[in-house]
Design a protein around this motif. Structure first.
Motif, PDB file in Angstrom:
ATOM      1  N   HIS A   1      -6.461   3.421  -0.729  1.00 25.14           N
ATOM      2  CA  HIS A   1      -6.303   3.312   0.735  1.00 25.14           C
ATOM      3  C   HIS A   1      -6.319   4.662   1.448  1.00 25.14           C
ATOM      4  N   SER A   2      -6.038   5.753   0.737  1.00 30.36           N
ATOM      5  CA  SER A   2      -6.095   7.078   1.377  1.00 30.36           C
ATOM      6  C   SER A   2      -7.489   7.684   1.321  1.00 30.36           C
TER       7      SER A   2
ATOM      8  N   HIS B   1       0.264   8.377  -4.026  1.00 31.59           N
ATOM      9  CA  HIS B   1       1.085   7.188  -3.772  1.00 31.59           C
ATOM     10  C   HIS B   1       0.265   5.895  -3.798  1.00 31.59           C
TER      11      HIS B   1
ATOM     12  N   ARG C   1       5.399   5.375  -1.438  1.00 32.49           N
ATOM     13  CA  ARG C   1       5.099   6.563  -0.632  1.00 32.49           C
ATOM     14  C   ARG C   1       6.276   7.531  -0.617  1.00 32.49           C
TER      15      ARG C   1
ATOM     16  N   HIS D   1       0.799  -1.241   0.000  1.00 32.84           N
ATOM     17  CA  HIS D   1       0.000   0.000   0.000  1.00 32.84           C
ATOM     18  C   HIS D   1       0.828   1.288   0.000  1.00 32.84           C
ATOM     19  N   ASP D   2       1.948   1.296   0.708  1.00 31.04           N
ATOM     20  CA  ASP D   2       2.786   2.507   0.747  1.00 31.04           C
ATOM     21  C   ASP D   2       4.095   2.317  -0.013  1.00 31.04           C
TER      22      ASP D   2
ATOM     23  N   ASP E   1      -4.236   0.430   8.470  1.00 30.47           N
ATOM     24  CA  ASP E   1      -3.379   1.578   8.194  1.00 30.47           C
ATOM     25  C   ASP E   1      -3.563   2.636   9.287  1.00 30.47           C
TER      26      ASP E   1
HETATM   27 FE   FE2 Z   1      -0.476   5.533   2.447  1.00 31.76          FE
END
Ligand code: FE2
Ligand code: FE2
Length: 177
Positions: free
Chosen positions: A95-96, A70, A48, A44-45, A113
Motif C-alpha cells: 500500500h505504500s 509496516h 504502523r 493496512h496500517d 489511504d
Molecule cells: Fe500505511
C-alpha cells in the motif's frame, strides 16, 4: 487484536474504511467484494506503530525505514492470523508503494489511504477525486499515483522498483496527454 496503532492511526483507519464503504455503496459492489475492501482497509496500517523489533520480525526481508516495513509486516501478520486472500494481502503489503498486478482491492486501498478526508493537505482537490472515483476509478487512481510519486520525487527519495512498474502500468495503455 494484534494491531499496534496510535489513536490518530486508528482514526485514519476508520476514515479509510468509511471511504471504501461509501465507494462500495456508490458502485453497487456486492458484499463479498466489499468485505475484501474493508479487510484491506482495517489491516493496512495495523502494525504502523508497532515497536521496531516487531516490525523487523514480521518484515525481515524488507529493508529500510518503518514507512516501508509496516505494509509487509502487517500483511505477514494478517496471513499468520488466517487471511488467505491474495488480493487483500497484496493490497496491504504494497500500500505504500503501488503494485502493477493489483486487483480492485489494492487499487481502492491505495486511493482511499490518500484521499481520506482527515489528511490536512489539498483538501478540496482530494475531496473532488474521492467523489469522482466511483465513476472514474482508473482516472482517479492515475491522479493519486501521480500525486504520490511526484511527492516522492520532490522529496528526493528513490522510487522503489514496484512503484515504477505500477506507474508504467497505469500509463502504458493510454495515449500521452
Ligand atoms: Fe500505511
Ligand atoms: Fe494508511
Amino acid at each position: 487484536m494484534w494491531a499496534a496503532m496510535s489513536p490518530e492511526r486508528l482514526d485514519h483507519t476508520i476514515r479509510v474504511a468509511e471511504l471504501v464503504s461509501e465507494w462500495a455503496d456508490a458502485m453497487l459492489i456486492h458484499d463479498s467484494e466489499r468485505n475484501r475492501w474493508l479487510r484491506a482497509a482495517w489491516l493496512h496500517d495495523a502494525l504502523r506503530d508497532a515497536p521496531e523489533a516487531e516490525l523487523a520480525e514480521w518484515a525481515s526481508s524488507t529493508p529500510g525505514p518503518v514507512e516501508l516495513k509496516h505494509g509487509p509486516a502487517s500483511a505477514a501478520r494478517a496471513k499468520a492470523e488466517g487471511e488467505i486472500d491474495r488480493g487483500v494481502l497484496d493490497a496491504v503489503r504494497y500500500h505504500s508503494l503501488g503494485l502493477a498486478e493489483w486487483d480492485m482491492v489494492g487499487r481502492v486501498l491505495y486511493c482511499a489511504d490518500y484521499l481520506e478526508p482527515g489528511r490536512k493537505f489539498l483538501q478540496e482537490e482530494r475531496a473532488d477525486l474521492a467523489a469522482r472515483l466511483p465513476t472514474d476509478m482508473s482516472g482517479v487512481l492515475r491522479e493519486v499515483a501521480r500525486a504520490r510519486i511526484v511527492h516522492s520525487i520532490r522529496s528526493g527519495w528513490t522510487l522503489p522498483e514496484p512503484t515504477v512498474r505500477f506507474w508504467n502500468s497505469l500509463v502504458a495503455s493510454r495515449p500521452a496527454s
